[in-house]
Design an enzyme around this catalytic site. Structure first.
Site, PDB file in Angstrom:
ATOM      1  CG  HIS A   9      15.697  31.852  44.811  1.00  0.00           C
ATOM      2  ND1 HIS A   9      14.952  31.228  45.775  1.00  0.00           N
ATOM      3  CD2 HIS A   9      16.992  31.715  45.188  1.00  0.00           C
ATOM      4  CE1 HIS A   9      15.750  30.747  46.701  1.00  0.00           C
ATOM      5  NE2 HIS A   9      16.996  31.012  46.365  1.00  0.00           N
ATOM      6  NE  ARG A  39      10.572  44.229  36.114  1.00  0.00           N
ATOM      7  CZ  ARG A  39      10.155  42.992  36.263  1.00  0.00           C
ATOM      8  NH1 ARG A  39       9.146  42.532  35.547  1.00  0.00           N
ATOM      9  NH2 ARG A  39      10.704  42.181  37.150  1.00  0.00           N
TER      10      ARG A  39
HETATM   11  P1  ADP Z   1      14.459  38.578  43.118  1.00  0.00           P
HETATM   12  O1  ADP Z   1      14.132  40.029  43.131  1.00  0.00           O
HETATM   13  O2  ADP Z   1      15.913  38.299  43.001  1.00  0.00           O
HETATM   14  O3  ADP Z   1      13.619  37.796  42.163  1.00  0.00           O
HETATM   15  P2  ADP Z   1      12.719  37.988  45.385  1.00  0.00           P
HETATM   16  O4  ADP Z   1      12.866  38.760  46.632  1.00  0.00           O
HETATM   17  O5  ADP Z   1      11.599  38.377  44.467  1.00  0.00           O
HETATM   18  O6  ADP Z   1      14.110  38.040  44.577  1.00  0.00           O
HETATM   19  O7  ADP Z   1      12.593  36.445  45.700  1.00  0.00           O
HETATM   20  C1  ADP Z   1      12.571  35.484  44.687  1.00  0.00           C
HETATM   21  C2  ADP Z   1      12.146  34.142  45.245  1.00  0.00           C
HETATM   22  O8  ADP Z   1      13.056  33.707  46.276  1.00  0.00           O
HETATM   23  C3  ADP Z   1      10.780  34.126  45.914  1.00  0.00           C
HETATM   24  O9  ADP Z   1       9.725  33.996  45.001  1.00  0.00           O
HETATM   25  C4  ADP Z   1      10.911  32.913  46.833  1.00  0.00           C
HETATM   26  O10 ADP Z   1      10.764  31.722  46.110  1.00  0.00           O
HETATM   27  C5  ADP Z   1      12.354  33.002  47.292  1.00  0.00           C
HETATM   28  N1  ADP Z   1      12.418  33.763  48.568  1.00  0.00           N
HETATM   29  C6  ADP Z   1      12.646  35.091  48.707  1.00  0.00           C
HETATM   30  N2  ADP Z   1      12.592  35.453  50.005  1.00  0.00           N
HETATM   31  C7  ADP Z   1      12.335  34.328  50.704  1.00  0.00           C
HETATM   32  C8  ADP Z   1      12.151  34.036  52.108  1.00  0.00           C
HETATM   33  N3  ADP Z   1      12.258  34.991  53.046  1.00  0.00           N
HETATM   34  N4  ADP Z   1      11.892  32.746  52.455  1.00  0.00           N
HETATM   35  C9  ADP Z   1      11.799  31.768  51.529  1.00  0.00           C
HETATM   36  N5  ADP Z   1      11.951  31.976  50.206  1.00  0.00           N
HETATM   37  C10 ADP Z   1      12.217  33.229  49.788  1.00  0.00           C
END
Ligand code: ADP
Length: 448
Positions: A229, A285
């Protein structure tokens, strides 16, 4: 305009901010830990102050020390960069209470958007489609949205603390584990559920707002190449979007941001699947991957942040924003390209690539010793081409030229990535790289 800005960060992003300041005729103050006394940002800044010991808590996250450094050097504004204190609303608040300008949004906006559940509620209320999910982790909701579901930390970040649950019997245990992990890592145990999308792309929209009600967007970045992720490579425009989809989501986001009265740069992160966008979270940011947008728009986003913080009006409208060509950024880290185990040591040789359409954002130099206390990102290689094939060709060439001796880096991973058919075709989703890395690992074992 500010006369002097303190940069509350290190590494490539401290250099990036320093460069914008110097081009604007603004003096810079670098802060550094004892481990960074010889760092490039210290060498290039007009002044520097040691703010504490090597661990981030003692230095780059040490609010009293940073404030003292700002007073001591007569800086009038503080730029937080990304990571460290950049999304800490208390930091933004304290800075302003002490009469300095925080180069970023208001503490209230940072606070609201830092809570992913609150952010989803606010933006959904403004007509932005969000990833289906729960307000809290209620088990019935999992049934409603359908398995698999993802348990996420409301105050999470860095891809940590997410748990996929495929069957109802596993939900209870996953929730308990996620709450404990969220409490330990983010000092807040709140978790929620989201529908786990099987093949989404991560597409994010870059926005910029001034304090006079002007908001523009700079199109999207596709950040679907991820491991655990976390983003490894970003490109723009997304190979998956067409011009209509781009202007539609852009207009929607711009309207929402305008009605929030937001200021500064920001990014709205979406999952994109089957032609639909689902809002996931907002980053209040500058992001690691902002150079992709700078290459496409020819706008210096750090300069814009500083101008907006000083109260200036953008001076241009959406129609004046022209995005051209294609840009790709690789996050080069000091890690084994196969196992991702951190690689420490001294840089014996350093020769970055150059030439047309190649940009390197890095604080490395020959003889530099990588300290073990911080993020493993050591360089960002950004390439620009008139179109995606040209950008890919240039990326291959630049990766082949790049010499970083003495440590292991992820350059070989990017080299095999740019040789891969799916990547070249642009047909990848957020889960694709994990499969690709598995295959590469098998190949390496066979070769060995
Ligand atoms: P963080 O803030 O920890 O980086 P995010 O919410 O931005 O977390 O999610 C990071 C990544 O996790 C996303 O870019 C995607 O690849 C995966 N991800 C997050 N939510 C989902 C979801 N509902 N279904 C599938 N993949 C997800």
């Amino acid at each position: 305009m500010f006369e002097k800005i303190l940069i509350a960060n290190r590494g490539e992003i401290a250099l990036r901010i320093l460069r914008a300041c110097h081009e604007m005729g603004i003096q810079t103050v670098a802060v550094h830990s004892t481990a960074d006394a010889d760092a490039m940002h210290v060498r290039l800044a007009d002044e520097s102050v040691c703010i504490g010991a090597a661990p981030p808590r003692a230095s780059y996250m040490n609010i009293p020390a940073i404030l003292s450094a700002a007073s001591l050097t007569n800086a009038s504004a503080i730029h937080p960069g990304y990571g460290f204190l950049s999304e800490n609303p208390n930091f933004a608040e304290i800075i302003e209470e002490h009469g300095f300008t925080f180069i970023g949004p208001t503490p209230e906006h940072i606070r609201t958007m830092g809570d992913k559940l609150a952010a989803k509620a606010v933006l959904s209320g403004l007509g932005i489609p969000v990833v289906p999910g729960s307000d809290e982790a209620i088990e019935d909701i999992a049934e409603d949205i359908g398995y698999p579901v993802l348990v996420k930390a409301a105050h999470g970040g860095g891809g940590r603390g997410m748990q996929i649950v495929t069957a109802p019997k596993d939900l209870g245990a996953a929730l308990a584990m996620a709450r404990t992990e969220a409490q330990n890592h983010f000092k807040n145990g709140a978790v929620y559920l989201e529908k786990y999308l099987m093949t989404p792309r991560h597409i994010e929209i870059q926005i910029l707002a001034d304090t006079h009600g002007n908001v523009v967007h700079f199109g999207e970045r596709d950040c679907s190449i991820q491991r655990r992720h976390q983003k490894l490579l970003e490109e723009g425009p997304s190979p998956a979007l067409n011009a209509d989809e781009r202007s539609e989501i852009g207009a929607m986001v711009t309207a929402a941001i305008a009605s929030l009265g937001y200021r500064g740069v920001g990014t709205l992160e979406f999952l994109y699947a089957d032609g639909k966008f689902y809002f996931m979270e907002m980053n209040t940011r500058l992001q690691v991957e902002h150079p992709v947008t700078e290459m496409l728009s020819n706008v210096d986003l750090v300069r814009e942040q500083i101008r907006v913080a000083a109260g200036a009006a953008l001076g241009y409208r959406q129609n004046d924003v022209h995005l051209q060509g294609h840009a790709i950024e690789c996050r080069v880290t000091a890690e084994n390209p196969m196992t991702f185990i951190p690689s420490q040591g001294r840089i014996t040789d350093y020769h970055p690539p150059g030439g047309l359409g190649v940009r390197i954002d890095s604080a490395l130099y020959s003889g530099y010793e990588i300290p073990p206390y911080y993020d493993s990102l050591i360089a960002k290689l950004i390439v620009y081409g008139r179109n995606r094939p040209e950008a890919l060709m240039r990326l291959r060439r630049a990766l082949d030229e790049y010499v970083i001796g003495g440590i292991e880096t992820t350059i070989p991973l990017f080299q095999s990535l740019v040789a891969n058919k799916d990547f070249v075709n642009g047909t990848y989703d957020v889960h694709w790289l994990e499969r690709f890395v598995d295959v590469e690992e098998q190949r390496a074992k066979i070769r060995a």
